[in-house]
Write an enzyme that holds these catalytic residues in place. Structure first.
Site, PDB file in Angstrom:
ATOM      1  CE1 TYR A  33      -9.519  -2.738   0.244  1.00 47.73           C
ATOM      2  CE2 TYR A  33      -8.660  -0.869  -0.982  1.00 47.73           C
ATOM      3  CZ  TYR A  33      -8.464  -1.960  -0.158  1.00 47.73           C
ATOM      4  OH  TYR A  33      -7.189  -2.276   0.278  1.00 47.73           O
TER       5      TYR A  33
ATOM      6  CD  GLU B  76      -9.012  -9.274  -3.561  1.00 46.69           C
ATOM      7  OE1 GLU B  76      -9.881  -8.970  -2.719  1.00 46.69           O
ATOM      8  OE2 GLU B  76      -7.851  -9.613  -3.241  1.00 46.69           O
TER       9      GLU B  76
ATOM     10  CE  LYS C 268      -4.013  -2.140   2.248  1.00 46.79           C
ATOM     11  NZ  LYS C 268      -5.089  -1.924   3.270  1.00 46.79           N
TER      12      LYS C 268
ATOM     13  CG  HIS D 223      -5.615  -6.261   0.010  1.00 52.33           C
ATOM     14  ND1 HIS D 223      -6.799  -6.304   0.692  1.00 52.33           N
ATOM     15  CD2 HIS D 223      -5.745  -7.122  -1.037  1.00 52.33           C
ATOM     16  CE1 HIS D 223      -7.618  -7.154   0.065  1.00 52.33           C
ATOM     17  NE2 HIS D 223      -7.006  -7.654  -0.983  1.00 52.33           N
TER      18      HIS D 223
ATOM     19  CG  ASN E 298      -3.672  -2.184   6.696  1.00 51.79           C
ATOM     20  OD1 ASN E 298      -3.573  -1.800   5.533  1.00 51.79           O
ATOM     21  ND2 ASN E 298      -4.601  -3.041   7.076  1.00 51.79           N
TER      22      ASN E 298
HETATM   23  P1  CMP Z   1      -7.574  -4.400   3.517  1.00 54.01           P
HETATM   24  O1  CMP Z   1      -7.148  -5.802   3.795  1.00 54.01           O
HETATM   25  O2  CMP Z   1      -6.943  -3.710   2.385  1.00 54.01           O
HETATM   26  O3  CMP Z   1      -9.164  -4.386   3.316  1.00 54.01           O
HETATM   27  C1  CMP Z   1      -9.985  -3.316   3.730  1.00 54.01           C
HETATM   28  C2  CMP Z   1      -9.228  -2.222   4.379  1.00 54.01           C
HETATM   29  O4  CMP Z   1      -9.985  -1.275   5.066  1.00 54.01           O
HETATM   30  C3  CMP Z   1      -8.337  -2.821   5.435  1.00 54.01           C
HETATM   31  O5  CMP Z   1      -7.283  -3.536   4.835  1.00 54.01           O
HETATM   32  C4  CMP Z   1      -7.942  -1.593   6.239  1.00 54.01           C
HETATM   33  O6  CMP Z   1      -6.758  -0.990   5.775  1.00 54.01           O
HETATM   34  C5  CMP Z   1      -9.112  -0.664   5.976  1.00 54.01           C
HETATM   35  N1  CMP Z   1      -9.794  -0.422   7.243  1.00 54.01           N
HETATM   36  C6  CMP Z   1     -10.388  -1.331   8.023  1.00 54.01           C
HETATM   37  N2  CMP Z   1     -10.909  -0.738   9.103  1.00 54.01           N
HETATM   38  C7  CMP Z   1     -10.607   0.586   9.002  1.00 54.01           C
HETATM   39  C8  CMP Z   1     -10.858   1.708   9.809  1.00 54.01           C
HETATM   40  N3  CMP Z   1     -11.531   1.616  10.963  1.00 54.01           N
HETATM   41  N4  CMP Z   1     -10.413   2.897   9.379  1.00 54.01           N
HETATM   42  C9  CMP Z   1      -9.735   3.009   8.202  1.00 54.01           C
HETATM   43  N5  CMP Z   1      -9.475   1.969   7.396  1.00 54.01           N
HETATM   44  C10 CMP Z   1      -9.907   0.769   7.803  1.00 54.01           C
END
Ligand code: CMP
Length: 139
Positions: free
Chosen positions: A50, A127, A10, A116, A113
């Site tokens: 998403y 995906e 990311k 993914h 984070n």
């Molecule tokens: P990902 O695995 O990419 O799939 C959905 C994403 O939403 C997840 O990782 C997080 O990075 C994001 N996400 C989940 N919860 C929150 C939150 N409370 N605030 C912001 N982003 C979120």
């Protein structure tokens, strides 16, 4: 079984020059990077990718973040790759991620984070097809 999963490095990670460090973690865990490219997502691509989260309060923030800087999209291959990569990434929220995982080592927050990974084999196939043609994946 031998599986393929879809991975994204990311924007928070590409910005901090962590592509190689994350790839090293992936490869040390025994997963093979069988396709990879660095791209800038369009808003439409991010919203489609998403789509399951579109009713969530963080959807706008998530899309804005994912298009803010380049990402690296990847296909990872290995034994039970879907579950194996989720283990390598660690919990979504880095505060809950185990020692040695990508998110524990590198992630900044639940939104930023670093990685993914697909949550099921079915979603992995969907995906992967959004970003790679069959002939771009070389196992
Ligand atoms: P990902 O695995 O990419 O799939 C959905 C994403 O939403 C997840 O990782 C997080 O990075 C994001 N996400 C989940 N919860 C929150 C939150 N409370 N605030 C912001 N982003 C979120």
């Amino acid at each position: 079984a031998l599986e393929r999963t879809f991975s994204i490095i990311k924007p928070d990670a590409t910005r901090r020059n962590l592509t190689g460090a994350i790839n090293a973690t992936i490869e040390k865990a025994g997963l093979r990077i069988v396709a990879q490219k660095r791209i800038l997502l369009t808003r439409a691509q991010a919203e489609t990718f998403y789509g399951v989260h579109k009713e969530r309060p963080f959807f706008g923030e998530l899309v804005d973040f994912m298009i803010s800087e380049p990402i690296v999209v990847q296909v990872l291959e290995g034994e039970n790759a879907v579950a194996a990569y989720r283990e390598v990434m660690g919990a979504t929220n880095p505060a809950n991620a185990a020692e040695g995982t990508i998110r524990k080592e590198f992630a900044l927050s639940v939104g930023e984070n670093s990685a993914h990974g697909s949550d099921s084999l079915e979603n992995a196939q969907i995906e992967i097809a959004q970003f790679f043609a069959g002939n771009e994946i070389v196992g």
